[in-house]
Write a protein that holds these residues in place. Sequence first.
Motif, mmCIF file in Angstrom:
data_model
loop_
_atom_site.group_PDB
_atom_site.id
_atom_site.type_symbol
_atom_site.label_atom_id
_atom_site.label_comp_id
_atom_site.label_asym_id
_atom_site.label_seq_id
_atom_site.Cartn_x
_atom_site.Cartn_y
_atom_site.Cartn_z
ATOM 1 N N ALA A 166 0.876 -1.311 0.164
ATOM 2 C CA ALA A 166 0.019 0.030 -0.051
ATOM 3 C C ALA A 166 0.757 1.205 0.042
ATOM 4 C CB ALA A 166 -1.070 0.039 1.100
ATOM 5 N N LEU A 167 2.027 1.234 0.501
ATOM 6 C CA LEU A 167 3.120 2.314 0.558
ATOM 7 C C LEU A 167 3.821 2.538 -0.720
ATOM 8 C CD1 LEU A 167 4.151 1.904 4.281
ATOM 9 C CD2 LEU A 167 2.798 3.693 3.371
ATOM 10 N N GLY A 168 3.683 1.563 -1.552
ATOM 11 C CA GLY A 168 4.312 1.688 -3.003
ATOM 12 C C GLY A 168 5.837 0.942 -2.959
ATOM 13 N N ALA A 169 6.050 0.127 -1.816
ATOM 14 C CA ALA A 169 7.285 -0.487 -1.719
ATOM 15 C C ALA A 169 7.362 -1.786 -2.773
ATOM 16 C CB ALA A 169 7.670 -0.768 -0.265
ATOM 17 N N ILE A 170 8.892 -2.007 -2.971
ATOM 18 C CA ILE A 170 9.120 -3.394 -3.752
ATOM 19 C C ILE A 170 9.495 -4.306 -2.777
ATOM 20 C CG2 ILE A 170 10.391 -4.325 -5.387
ATOM 21 C CD1 ILE A 170 10.260 -1.483 -6.790
ATOM 22 N N THR A 171 9.077 -5.260 -2.555
ATOM 23 C CA THR A 171 9.310 -6.134 -1.362
ATOM 24 C C THR A 171 9.997 -7.651 -1.637
ATOM 25 O OG1 THR A 171 7.571 -5.404 0.046
ATOM 26 C CG2 THR A 171 8.436 -7.498 0.783
ATOM 27 N N VAL A 172 11.309 -7.835 -1.359
ATOM 28 C CA VAL A 172 11.751 -9.175 -1.475
ATOM 29 C C VAL A 172 11.489 -9.754 0.026
ATOM 30 C CG1 VAL A 172 13.787 -10.443 -1.749
ATOM 31 C CG2 VAL A 172 13.643 -8.245 -3.081
ATOM 32 N N GLY A 173 11.009 -11.125 -0.182
ATOM 33 C CA GLY A 173 10.624 -11.756 1.089
ATOM 34 C C GLY A 173 11.112 -13.208 1.260
ATOM 35 N N THR A 174 11.510 -13.440 2.267
ATOM 36 C CA THR A 174 12.198 -14.914 2.585
ATOM 37 C C THR A 174 10.952 -15.863 3.200
ATOM 38 O OG1 THR A 174 12.957 -14.785 4.682
ATOM 39 C CG2 THR A 174 14.454 -14.063 3.007
ATOM 40 N N VAL A 175 11.039 -17.034 2.671
ATOM 41 C CA VAL A 175 10.095 -17.973 3.275
ATOM 42 C C VAL A 175 10.695 -19.654 3.121
ATOM 43 C CG1 VAL A 175 8.101 -16.854 2.276
ATOM 44 C CG2 VAL A 175 9.321 -18.608 1.065
ATOM 45 N N SER A 176 9.969 -20.512 3.798
ATOM 46 C CA SER A 176 10.913 -21.881 4.080
ATOM 47 C C SER A 176 10.382 -22.794 2.850
ATOM 48 C CB SER A 176 10.503 -22.095 5.495
ATOM 49 O OG SER A 176 9.242 -22.397 5.641
ATOM 50 N N THR A 177 9.250 -22.325 2.187
ATOM 51 C CA THR A 177 8.583 -23.361 1.533
ATOM 52 C C THR A 177 8.075 -22.942 0.134
ATOM 53 O OG1 THR A 177 6.270 -23.666 2.202
ATOM 54 C CG2 THR A 177 8.086 -24.984 3.454
ATOM 55 N N PRO A 178 8.123 -23.567 -0.923
ATOM 56 C CA PRO A 178 7.385 -23.017 -2.108
ATOM 57 C C PRO A 178 5.792 -22.588 -1.838
ATOM 58 C CG PRO A 178 8.710 -24.749 -2.801
ATOM 59 C CD PRO A 178 8.785 -24.908 -1.349
ATOM 60 N N GLU A 179 5.165 -23.347 -1.180
ATOM 61 C CA GLU A 179 3.922 -22.981 -0.694
ATOM 62 C C GLU A 179 3.878 -21.682 0.020
ATOM 63 O OE1 GLU A 179 0.129 -24.930 2.253
ATOM 64 O OE2 GLU A 179 2.428 -25.445 2.378
ATOM 65 N N LYS A 180 4.659 -21.442 0.950
ATOM 66 C CA LYS A 180 4.756 -20.196 1.728
ATOM 67 C C LYS A 180 5.000 -19.001 0.705
ATOM 68 C CE LYS A 180 5.483 -21.755 6.400
ATOM 69 N NZ LYS A 180 6.261 -21.646 7.734
ATOM 70 N N ALA A 181 5.726 -19.256 -0.259
ATOM 71 C CA ALA A 181 6.128 -18.192 -1.168
ATOM 72 C C ALA A 181 5.078 -17.727 -1.953
ATOM 73 C CB ALA A 181 7.186 -18.969 -2.230
ATOM 74 N N GLU A 182 4.011 -18.727 -2.302
ATOM 75 C CA GLU A 182 2.898 -18.091 -2.922
ATOM 76 C C GLU A 182 1.746 -17.540 -2.088
ATOM 77 O OE1 GLU A 182 2.402 -18.166 -6.041
ATOM 78 O OE2 GLU A 182 4.544 -19.078 -6.161
ATOM 79 N N VAL A 183 2.064 -17.781 -0.760
ATOM 80 C CA VAL A 183 1.048 -16.957 0.180
ATOM 81 C C VAL A 183 1.826 -15.775 0.472
ATOM 82 C CG1 VAL A 183 0.452 -16.955 2.739
ATOM 83 C CG2 VAL A 183 0.287 -19.151 1.468
ATOM 84 N N ALA A 184 3.060 -15.592 0.328
ATOM 85 C CA ALA A 184 3.425 -14.285 0.762
ATOM 86 C C ALA A 184 3.236 -13.333 -0.887
ATOM 87 C CB ALA A 184 4.994 -14.402 0.876
ATOM 88 N N ARG A 185 3.449 -14.053 -1.902
ATOM 89 C CA ARG A 185 3.256 -13.321 -3.067
ATOM 90 C C ARG A 185 1.703 -12.712 -3.042
ATOM 91 N NH1 ARG A 185 6.153 -14.076 -7.544
ATOM 92 N NH2 ARG A 185 6.636 -16.294 -7.035
ATOM 93 N N ALA A 186 0.691 -13.551 -2.834
ATOM 94 C CA ALA A 186 -0.558 -13.035 -2.879
ATOM 95 C C ALA A 186 -0.891 -11.826 -1.762
ATOM 96 C CB ALA A 186 -1.585 -14.145 -2.142
ATOM 97 N N ALA A 187 0.173 -11.713 -0.725
ATOM 98 C CA ALA A 187 -0.010 -10.653 0.235
ATOM 99 C C ALA A 187 0.778 -9.460 0.128
ATOM 100 C CB ALA A 187 0.377 -11.138 1.595
ATOM 101 N N GLY A 188 1.171 -9.402 -1.415
ATOM 102 C CA GLY A 188 2.164 -8.192 -1.619
ATOM 103 C C GLY A 188 3.674 -8.402 -1.701
ATOM 104 N N CYS A 189 4.084 -9.523 -1.545
ATOM 105 C CA CYS A 189 5.689 -9.773 -1.800
ATOM 106 C C CYS A 189 6.031 -10.013 -3.054
ATOM 107 C CB CYS A 189 5.903 -10.979 -0.800
ATOM 108 S SG CYS A 189 7.854 -11.290 -1.087
#
Length: 329
Positions: A166-189
């Motif tokens: 919402a603030l207009g940032a570009i986010t790189v995010g670490t996760v532990s599994t491919p499943e969690k990667a998709e969850v993070a992506r859906a949230a804006g990562c």
Amino acid sequence: MNKAQVIHQLGAPDVMTWQDWPLDDPAPGEVRLRHTAVGVNYADTYHRGGISHPWPVPAPPVIIGFEGVGIVEGVGDGVTDFAAGDRVAYGIPPLGSYAEARNYPADKLLHLPANLDDKQVAALLMKGMTAHYLLYRTYAVKPGDVILVHAAAGGMGLILCQWARALGAITVGTVSTPEKAEVARAAGCDYPVVRSEQSFVDEVMRVTDGEGCAVVYEAIGKDTLQQSLDSLRPMGVCAAYGHVSGPPDPIDVIQDLGRRGSLFITRPAIMHYVAKRSDLEWAARDLFAAIGDGTLDANINYEYALKDAVKAHQAIESGTTLGATVLIP
């Protein structure tokens, strides 16, 4: 009789005991409230387990828990802003939310807007106010900033990803599994990284054309802190607000910070950022607005009875949970 999860000796999740716990009338300046929902934070496991944390834990027997939502049952002398029947919430110490009812200082209590759900607020309040100070004050995120969020699919990480988007940032995010990667992506990562498969330092450098990120929200600790510092641009900020892998090794201010590019590092904690009533109200007002307009979703994926808090702690410490957990009295 009021019941609570009482800890008589710090340790593993099963040190919490569901038992009767006396509750006095509220003292002057206090409010008595009966919980309708209680939030679970990873920091609760530090307090239960005796792991170092900026907020000290009273000697056992003790009840832990930062945040809760409930209904006012009574007020102590001098309390004029709250009355029996008010819907209220809190997200900062003193600890004690793992109980059916409790007394809490009126000067730290918040009125709950009528349009907000108890469970959503219980799951979001402490983590949401933490995200607020991290994004607005520890480092003021600006549109176009590249930021690094660790544990991006956890309860805290998902809030940071949503609000940073919402603030207009570009986010790189670490996760532990491919499943969690998709969850993070859906949230804006924008760029999820599975740590066991890819270097997050390399990904940050790729995204920033070798410059490094403006800020890293470091929640893992010992296993990642040095790499987090490698990810920063000159004069970048490391906000080391958690340490799920254990407390990090000591920092050498010359080698670790100076030579890497005049870096900044801080161990922020919510109780300092909202010590003033005006700052508490600012954080809560912005958070309630973000919940109300849909900017933030609590992502409540786990709900336990308060009497089953042991199971909730076992689950979040397993590293397999996604999103937020709430306890229901």
